[in-house]
Scaffold this active site. Sequence first.
Site, PDB file in Angstrom:
ATOM      1  N   LYS A  54       1.103  -1.388  -0.247  1.00  0.00           N
ATOM      2  CA  LYS A  54      -0.137   0.186  -0.223  1.00  0.00           C
ATOM      3  C   LYS A  54       0.711   0.924  -0.076  1.00  0.00           C
ATOM      4  O   LYS A  54       0.716   2.467  -1.100  1.00  0.00           O
ATOM      5  CB  LYS A  54      -1.301   0.234   1.182  1.00  0.00           C
ATOM      6  CG  LYS A  54      -2.370  -1.142   1.118  1.00  0.00           C
ATOM      7  CD  LYS A  54      -2.852  -0.769   2.336  1.00  0.00           C
ATOM      8  CE  LYS A  54      -3.552  -1.547   2.097  1.00  0.00           C
ATOM      9  NZ  LYS A  54      -4.503  -2.727   3.634  1.00  0.00           N
ATOM     10  N   GLN A  98      -4.961  -1.165   9.519  1.00  0.00           N
ATOM     11  CA  GLN A  98      -5.346  -2.557   9.153  1.00  0.00           C
ATOM     12  C   GLN A  98      -5.867  -3.889   9.956  1.00  0.00           C
ATOM     13  O   GLN A  98      -5.257  -3.593  11.318  1.00  0.00           O
ATOM     14  CB  GLN A  98      -3.746  -3.309   8.539  1.00  0.00           C
ATOM     15  CG  GLN A  98      -3.039  -3.883   7.912  1.00  0.00           C
ATOM     16  CD  GLN A  98      -3.635  -4.474   6.392  1.00  0.00           C
ATOM     17  OE1 GLN A  98      -3.917  -3.360   5.826  1.00  0.00           O
ATOM     18  NE2 GLN A  98      -4.054  -5.419   6.070  1.00  0.00           N
ATOM     19  N   ASP A 121     -12.020   2.632   3.709  1.00  0.00           N
ATOM     20  CA  ASP A 121     -12.423   1.208   3.504  1.00  0.00           C
ATOM     21  C   ASP A 121     -13.960   0.729   3.594  1.00  0.00           C
ATOM     22  O   ASP A 121     -14.039  -0.235   3.152  1.00  0.00           O
ATOM     23  CB  ASP A 121     -11.787   0.071   4.761  1.00  0.00           C
ATOM     24  CG  ASP A 121     -10.541  -0.296   4.458  1.00  0.00           C
ATOM     25  OD1 ASP A 121     -10.336  -0.412   3.720  1.00  0.00           O
ATOM     26  OD2 ASP A 121      -9.481  -0.422   5.652  1.00  0.00           O
TER      27      ASP A 121
HETATM   28  N1  GUN Z   1      -6.564  -6.457   5.824  1.00  0.00           N
HETATM   29  C1  GUN Z   1      -7.080  -6.998   4.359  1.00  0.00           C
HETATM   30  N2  GUN Z   1      -7.553  -6.684   3.900  1.00  0.00           N
HETATM   31  C2  GUN Z   1      -7.875  -5.734   4.499  1.00  0.00           C
HETATM   32  C3  GUN Z   1      -8.549  -4.421   3.715  1.00  0.00           C
HETATM   33  O1  GUN Z   1      -8.903  -4.065   2.410  1.00  0.00           O
HETATM   34  N3  GUN Z   1      -8.498  -3.645   4.702  1.00  0.00           N
HETATM   35  C4  GUN Z   1      -8.811  -3.350   5.857  1.00  0.00           C
HETATM   36  N4  GUN Z   1      -8.187  -2.537   6.885  1.00  0.00           N
HETATM   37  N5  GUN Z   1      -7.486  -3.835   6.274  1.00  0.00           N
HETATM   38  C5  GUN Z   1      -6.908  -5.908   5.763  1.00  0.00           C
END
Ligand code: GUN
Length: 296
Positions: A54, A98, A121
């Site tokens: 990311k 996350q 998200d």
């Molecule tokens: N963990 C795995 N995929 C994601 C996601 O799309 N967003 C978040 N916040 N955590 C994750």
Amino acid sequence: MTAKVIDGKAFAANVRAQVAAHVAKLKEEHGIQPGLAVVLVGEDPASQVYVRNKHASTIEVGMASFEHRLPVDTAEADLLALVKSLNADPKVHGILVQLPLPSHLNSELIINTIDPAKDVDGFHISNVGLLGTGQKSMVPCTPLGCLMMLRDHHGSLAGLNAVVVGRSNIVGKPMAQLLLGDSCTVTIAHSRTKDLAAVCRGADILVAAVGRPEMLTGDYVKPGATVIDVGINRIERDGKAKLVGDVHYASAAAVAGAITPVPGGVGPMTIACLLANALTACCRANGLPEPEGLTA
Ligand code: GUN
């Protein structure tokens, strides 16, 4: 029939290029740089990989990336204080905490403390409610990516029968809401659905998000249907590690009209849509028009 392969890698590269062009324009015309903050608590190896990717993708499109890595034993009050400080920071337009979080932390409380306007998200309860009532919201990244690929392939989705297999809050439910928003006739199927194969065979659009390797075979697919495989399952076959989807690719591709592969289908779209959401959040925060084609 041999299905058209929907190339998610190329599609995601195109989305990232569009985001980068918008970011450059924002800087040039308005002196604004979108900023995305990612918070990682603990040292889960898979989460570390996601967060690293990311960060690199955020920088690549010209946005500011703010990474916050906290120890596994971080107190809930400290994490809440960090989220509140990011909410108040004008350089930060998007916030992602996350998941999964260590078990002593209340994920719902933490997610619902993020400013909904910065919730890239789309997990905040306000965004869930806005999406469910057809109002402007932040939309979860993976379903948004699936919607973009479906719109690109079909043009209008109106009147198509869509079956979403899986009812998670992150994929299944928001995916169903988005398809309904595009006027599909939507069925949400799950592990307790009776005669799942027959239900799936009614689908013009079949979205698989069950988390079970290769569960949906060609017998589940209507001839000519579009199959979107959200699954990412690590399995061992012939002594080798392998990544497979929730769809049995070979048998489904022999029946479908179009299909996303694993890897290289939905997966790359998730980060591309995260960047698109951060851009959208920045535009909204500054009262500027939203980027076309990058939102629901
Ligand atoms: N963990 C795995 N995929 C994601 C996601 O799309 N967003 C978040 N916040 N955590 C994750």
